[in-house]
Design a protein around this motif. Structure first.
Motif, PDB file in Angstrom:
ATOM      1  N   UNK A  94      18.667  24.379  38.582  1.00 44.60           N
ATOM      2  CA  UNK A  94      19.219  23.091  39.005  1.00 44.60           C
ATOM      3  C   UNK A  94      20.705  23.240  39.311  1.00 44.60           C
ATOM      4  N   UNK A  95      21.286  22.322  40.091  1.00 38.67           N
ATOM      5  CA  UNK A  95      22.683  22.488  40.508  1.00 38.67           C
ATOM      6  C   UNK A  95      23.624  22.677  39.323  1.00 38.67           C
ATOM      7  N   UNK A  96      24.464  23.686  39.420  1.00 38.74           N
ATOM      8  CA  UNK A  96      25.347  24.026  38.310  1.00 38.74           C
ATOM      9  C   UNK A  96      26.373  22.969  37.989  1.00 38.74           C
ATOM     10  N   UNK A  97      26.809  22.205  38.985  1.00 35.59           N
ATOM     11  CA  UNK A  97      27.845  21.203  38.737  1.00 35.59           C
ATOM     12  C   UNK A  97      27.355  20.066  37.863  1.00 35.59           C
ATOM     13  N   UNK A  98      26.024  19.888  37.767  1.00 36.90           N
ATOM     14  CA  UNK A  98      25.483  18.800  36.949  1.00 36.90           C
ATOM     15  C   UNK A  98      24.662  19.334  35.769  1.00 36.90           C
ATOM     16  N   UNK A  99      24.746  20.644  35.533  1.00 42.80           N
ATOM     17  CA  UNK A  99      24.174  21.208  34.307  1.00 42.80           C
ATOM     18  C   UNK A  99      25.320  21.720  33.444  1.00 42.80           C
ATOM     19  N   UNK A 100      25.914  22.826  33.823  1.00 46.91           N
ATOM     20  CA  UNK A 100      26.942  23.466  33.038  1.00 46.91           C
ATOM     21  C   UNK A 100      26.596  24.935  32.900  1.00 46.91           C
ATOM     22  N   UNK A 101      27.276  25.617  32.000  1.00 44.54           N
ATOM     23  CA  UNK A 101      27.056  27.048  31.882  1.00 44.54           C
ATOM     24  C   UNK A 101      27.165  27.500  30.427  1.00 44.54           C
ATOM     25  N   UNK A 102      26.322  28.472  30.033  1.00 40.86           N
ATOM     26  CA  UNK A 102      25.189  29.070  30.742  1.00 40.86           C
ATOM     27  C   UNK A 102      24.059  28.042  30.930  1.00 40.86           C
ATOM     28  N   UNK A 103      23.381  28.103  32.065  1.00 37.30           N
ATOM     29  CA  UNK A 103      22.436  27.052  32.419  1.00 37.30           C
ATOM     30  C   UNK A 103      21.327  26.867  31.389  1.00 37.30           C
ATOM     31  N   UNK A 104      20.654  27.944  30.996  1.00 39.81           N
ATOM     32  CA  UNK A 104      19.510  27.799  30.099  1.00 39.81           C
ATOM     33  C   UNK A 104      19.933  27.218  28.755  1.00 39.81           C
ATOM     34  N   UNK A 105      21.071  27.639  28.242  1.00 41.83           N
ATOM     35  CA  UNK A 105      21.562  27.097  26.977  1.00 41.83           C
ATOM     36  C   UNK A 105      21.930  25.626  27.116  1.00 41.83           C
ATOM     37  N   UNK A 106      22.532  25.265  28.244  1.00 37.57           N
ATOM     38  CA  UNK A 106      22.900  23.864  28.474  1.00 37.57           C
ATOM     39  C   UNK A 106      21.657  22.990  28.572  1.00 37.57           C
ATOM     40  N   UNK A 107      20.644  23.454  29.315  1.00 38.52           N
ATOM     41  CA  UNK A 107      19.419  22.671  29.456  1.00 38.52           C
ATOM     42  C   UNK A 107      18.776  22.417  28.099  1.00 38.52           C
ATOM     43  N   UNK A 108      18.785  23.416  27.256  1.00 35.60           N
ATOM     44  CA  UNK A 108      18.218  23.259  25.926  1.00 35.60           C
ATOM     45  C   UNK A 108      19.039  22.271  25.093  1.00 35.60           C
TER      46      UNK A 108
END
Length: 375
Positions: A286-300
């Motif tokens: 998903x777009x990085x600007x509306x998730x964050x980083x690292x992506x998988x850790x942020x999604x969790x």
């Protein structure tokens, strides 16, 4: 007859030659839980329906939710969507029809709005992200709130009002039998022309005043948040780029959307030969600007903080043709089902974030859309 029948289908990114002439020829709708790989489904559908304009084909509208983007990379999809009528992946193929006049728009009403969580809970989520940053789990993470309201009247007019918010360079509309998505987005997610790919992350917000501009340009917090997302965009593009071709062509330029300044950068790359649409989507979504980083850790992390899912918001929306792909990010986006209008807004959280300020920023973003609908 569906209340959304007759809504003019003008997604963002439609070539000028096709506007006002789109005729639907095929459709695919997919939801989390249906099984299958949404990236592969999108690639196969686009390959089937994109071709030369001379053959009567225009292209394919692409609407991809945050949850579908997460599914593409094996990430957490978050809480259930509050707008289940809206698919997580909608692909609509269009051919060329005769040019037609825009229909007259009627009246509509929206409101009152009800938030899915109180401001205090939003602020607590900001603190939880900062605690995760302290543990080294994430560096920056978007926290997104949701609100909904009853609506009635002309869906096409409501959609047009959202897409016409000043600065909505990626505004557009797509509808199904029992749903509609209208975006007033200022953010371009991804463009591909030939072998040139580019992403344009937006991160950093301030009131659109002289003082706000100065504050944004001088803010250590906003610039750090922005640069971390630019680095994420560089990393995402590098997965499908010819080594050594990823470049930042513009860094922290300011654009205006409604009554807000927004900081935007441009990251470009040359695609590896043979890269297909599925590979591109898996690299970028998903777009990085509306998730964050690292992506998988942020999604969790945020999947356990946000009380409802993001639905079609914080995803991608645009148009694919035989030789180009143009997608915006579905921020400032409204989803309609038969009874309610849904709106999401949030912002990036860093170690320097102030919880109350972050809540106020999300409110300011939402207020520009709700204000346009009230007007």
């Amino acid at each position: 007859m569906s209340i959304f029948t007759g809504v003019v289908p003008d997604p963002p990114g439609v070539p000028a030659l096709c506007r006002g002439r789109l005729v639907e020829v095929d459709r695919l709708e997919w939801r989390v839980g249906d099984g299958g790989d949404p990236a592969a489904l999108a690639a196969a559908f686009a390959a089937k329906h994109t071709g030369p304009h001379e053959a009567g084909r225009c292209g394919v509208a692409v609407l991809l939710s945050a949850a579908a983007g997460a599914a593409m990379i094996g990430g957490a999809s978050g809480a259930p969507t509050p707008a289940p009528a809206v698919p997580d992946l909608a692909l609509v193929a269009y051919g060329h029809g005769p040019e037609r006049p825009r229909p007259a728009l009627g009246a509509f009403e929206v409101g009152p709005w009800k938030a899915s969580w109180p401001a205090a809970d939003h602020a607590k989520a900001v603190v939880a992200v900062q605690e995760a940053i302290a543990r080294g789990q994430v560096y920056v993470a978007n926290v997104v709130g949701h609100r909904s309201a009853p609506w009635k009247g002309d869906a096409a007019a409501l959609a047009a009002a959202v897409a016409a918010v000043p600065g909505s360079t990626w505004g557009g509309v797509l509808a199904g039998e029992d749903w509609l998505v209208a975006s007033g987005s200022p953010e371009c997610f991804l463009t591909i022309e030939g072998d040139r790919a580019a992403t344009y992350p937006v991160k950093g917000t301030a009131p659109a005043t002289i003082e706000g501009r100065t504050e944004l340009l001088e803010s250590v917090k906003e610039r750090a948040e922005h640069v971390m997302i630019v680095d994420l965009g560089r990393n995402d593009l590098a997965q499908v780029a010819v080594p050594g071709t990823v470049a930042v062509e513009r860094l922290f330029g300011l654009n205006r959307w409604a009554d807000l300044w927004q900081a935007e950068s441009t990251v470009t790359a040359r695609l590896e030969p043979g890269t297909d649409l599925a590979g591109i989507l898996r690299a970028m979504c998903p777009p990085g600007s509306v998730t964050g980083t690292p992506k998988l850790a942020v999604l969790d992390l945020v999947g356990g903080l946000e009380p409802v899912g993001r639905g079609p918001a914080m995803g991608a929306f645009g148009f694919a043709t035989a030789d180009a792909l143009r997608l915006g990010v579905t921020i400032r986006t409204v989803a309609l089902d038969s009874g309610r209008a849904h709106l999401w807004a949030g912002g990036g959280i860093t170690w320097r974030s102030d919880p109350e300020t972050e809540v106020a920023e999300a409110e300011a973003k939402a207020r520009a859309v709700t204000g346009a609908l009230a007007a």
